[in-house]
Design an enzyme around this catalytic site. Structure first.
Site, mmCIF file in Angstrom:
data_model
loop_
_atom_site.group_PDB
_atom_site.id
_atom_site.type_symbol
_atom_site.label_atom_id
_atom_site.label_comp_id
_atom_site.label_asym_id
_atom_site.label_seq_id
_atom_site.Cartn_x
_atom_site.Cartn_y
_atom_site.Cartn_z
ATOM 1 C CB CYS A 184 -0.989 0.231 1.144
ATOM 2 S SG CYS A 184 -0.267 -0.182 2.726
ATOM 3 C CG ASP A 240 -4.255 -0.733 -1.781
ATOM 4 O OD1 ASP A 240 -4.565 -1.984 -2.028
ATOM 5 O OD2 ASP A 240 -4.000 -0.298 -0.559
ATOM 6 C CG HIS A 241 -1.533 -3.515 -2.964
ATOM 7 N ND1 HIS A 241 -1.869 -4.789 -2.430
ATOM 8 C CD2 HIS A 241 -1.494 -2.742 -1.730
ATOM 9 C CE1 HIS A 241 -2.128 -4.715 -1.157
ATOM 10 N NE2 HIS A 241 -1.950 -3.451 -0.834
#
Length: 623
Positions: A80, A241-242
């Site tokens: 993050c 975010d990922h």
């Protein structure tokens, strides 16, 4: 209070009028879109709009039916803080010194975070509520950044840029127990790299459950926008975010950790801001990544992206042609160091491991809270895993190449395949060109990034050849991590280089080659125990302690323990020394009492660093 609020609104309105009045007539006459970011945490493209029939994501699927699904979006970082740092800056964290998880470095001089440019152009910018940047904010970034921040608080008629982040799908939610299961664990597709156990199936099924929860939150925000009558005036982004909060996804710069969902809706009112590949109720094959988001939002708002931004606008007035490759990276993950760089062209993923001596599955206190991690490691220790499942617990090869079309789980490394030589060369060249262009300061030890910057931004230090001789550092890092035996002769010449980072990589070149190399360079490594750089000293001590004689071990242990003393050394030296002690494993047993007496508190440039030495000390305390 009402009078104060009214006065605040009037001051806002005055600023807007002034900004609009000083802008060009054309810009003032053009309607400007609102821009809404709906973000969620720790999930990949496991959604219905991406063809995953097991997923339950009706709200974003409906948004996708009106907007466009981007099939190849990378978060650049698989965790993050550096991912969000990429988003807010429009710069790759390896160029700013901000690649390490929960680090903190100064923002480059004379530059701003992109919402500041939006605010200067009259936008009302809010963030609800997570920031988590590894870069210090260069002044006020948001009009409001809190759980109360909302586009509704803007002045009448003011365009807004608003971010709403959802934590429902975070890694911690995947392992929370008790949990009322919605998706059936028996129907989960277990990736080839994970063992097929009840614990793994439960975690994956729960992952799908929490992604559905994130989808529901996004649906609520979209409904709120529609009820306010703003849906036709607002460009909406939905992304995570990922990748998934599962081991070997989150924290790993592969497709499994970097590929995120991205759905964008541009109302018909703003047709001219769409690109040729933007297809309503369609799919774009364009390669995009987080570093592109800042220039893209500026472009959508009619603001020309800054030349120093390292991404490319893929929508809006100033959109650019598609890019051929995306770039990803991995640095320190919590308390453990690593250095990985990668690129993809959408089909192939090329990975360059600059620390191939480190296993993929280095122990991270936080990651070991997930049941999948624990059972996976235990089965490996018991010898019950196949080759694909065992790889995570073994040292890494210097290079990896995967063909996503044939191997979506990235378990068949083609780097040594003669049929893939041309692809490998092309991807290797692309990675090298990107690292050179951004002046990748991540090749420096983390402590050296701070010491060499002397209080300036690492970005500014990295762009000064006198302070950072990138070419020689990169060349030595390449030689060191290639593991080719013939490179020892070249590395030997670097032992006495004037630059400490060159010497650091030369020493690590011997360490990473193991016992025979350390024996061949024994005397030179002993000399480096007195190097002026603590990072070089630590690398030499680890090499001799790991592969030298008993006398070598007795020589280096007092040095490593002394360098791990937080009362005497900075936090980066302490973390490096503690990690070296951890790498020595059972060999440290006779010194365990001295290690246990080391302080677990000390000065740090930011409180974010304070927890990491404590975690390593806890690991060292366990036999």
């Amino acid at each position: 209070m009402r009078l104060q609020a009214t006065g605040y609104r009037l001051r806002q309105l005055a600023v807007i009028v002034l900004l609009v009045g000083t802008s060009s007539t054309a810009l003032a006459a053009e309607p400007r879109p609102n821009i809404l970011w709906l973000t969620s945490e720790d999930h990949g493209p496991q959604m219905g709009c991406y063809g995953d029939t097991f997923a339950t994501t009706p709200n974003i699927d409906r948004l996708a039916a009106r907007g466009c699904v981007y099939m190849h979006c990378w978060s650049n970082a698989p965790v993050c803080a550096p991912a969000r740092t990429t988003l807010i800056s429009g710069l790759y964290p390896p160029s700013t010194g901000a690649e390490h998880m929960r680090s903190m470095v100064p923002f480059p001089a004379g530059k701003k975070m992109f919402p500041q440019y939006l605010r200067e152009a009259g936008y009302y910018c809010t963030n609800n509520a997570k920031e988590d940047y590894n870069l210090t904010k260069p002044g006020q970034v948001w009009d409001e950044s809190s759980k109360k921040a909302h586009w509704k608080n803007r002045a009448d008629g003011q365009p807004f840029f608003a971010v709403f982040n959802c934590e429902k799908s975070h890694e911690s939610k995947v392992r929370a127990r008790p949990h009322e299961q919605i998706h059936d664990p028996a129907k989960v597709r277990v990736p080839a790299y994970h063992p097929d156990t009840p614990e793994v199936r439960q975690d994956w099924a729960q992952y799908y459950d929490v992604v559905s929860e994130a989808d529901a939150v996004a649906g609520g925000r979209l409904e709120e926008l529609a009820k306010a009558g703003l849906a036709d005036d607002t460009i909406v982004f939905y992304f995570a975010d990922h990748g998934p909060g599962m081991p070997r996804s989150k924290r790993w710069p592969r497709e499994s950790g970097l590929h995120v969902p991205l759905v964008i809706y541009i109302p018909d009112k703003f047709l001219d801001l769409r690109s040729a590949d933007y297809l309503p109720d369609g799919k774009s094959q364009r390669l995009v990544s987080f570093v592109d988001f800042a220039p893209t939002v500026l472009s959508l708002a009619g603001i020309k992206p800054l030349d120093w931004m390292q991404g490319y606008a893929f929508l809006g007035k100033y959109q650019t042609p598609p890019q051929r490759h995306l770039f990803g990276f991995r640095g320190r993950m919590d308390e453990r160091y690593d250095l990985v760089r990668c690129v993809t062209d959408g089909r192939y993923v090329y990975i360059r491991n600059f620390r191939p001596d480190k296993i993929y599955g280095q122990h991270l206190e936080y990651m070991w809270q997930t049941p999948t991690t624990r059972v996976w490691e235990q089965l490996f220790k018991e010898g019950k895993l196949n080759e694909a499942q065992s790889a995570f617990w073994k040292p890494k090869p210097p290079e990896e190449l995967y063909d996503l079309s044939a191997d979506p789980d990235e378990v068949h490394n083609l780097a040594g395949d003669t049929a893939s030589v041309d692809v490998l060369k092309n991807m290797r060249a692309s990675l090298g060109a990107t690292m050179w262009a951004i002046r990748d300061v991540g090749l420096l030890p983390e402590g050296e990034i701070h010491r060499r910057s002397h209080g300036d931004a690492p970005y500014d230090m990295g762009h000064n050849p006198e302070r950072y001789p990138y070419d020689s550092v990169r060349a030595t890092a390449e030689l060191a991590s290639s593991l080719h035996p013939v490179d020892l002769r070249k590395l030997n010449k670097a032992f006495d280089d004037a630059d400490s980072a060159v010497r650091y990589w030369a020493v690590f070149g011997y360490l990473m080659r193991g016992r025979e190399a350390v024996a061949a360079g024994h005397d030179a490594l002993v000399a480096k125990l007195d190097d002026s750089s603590p990072d070089v000293q630590i690398a030499a001590a680890e090499a001799l302690g790991q592969y030298g004689s008993e006398a070598d071990l007795r020589r280096v242990m007092p040095l490593l323990i002394e360098l791990a003393n937080w009362d005497r050394h900075d936090v980066f030296t302490v973390m490096a020394a503690l990690n070296a002690l951890y790498a020595l494993g059972p060999k440290v047993a006779p010194w365990r009492e001295q290690i246990a007496a080391l302080p677990d508190k000390g000065p740090a440039p930011d409180k974010r660093y304070e927890e990491y030495p404590k975690r390593i000390l806890r690991d060292l305390a366990s036999p």
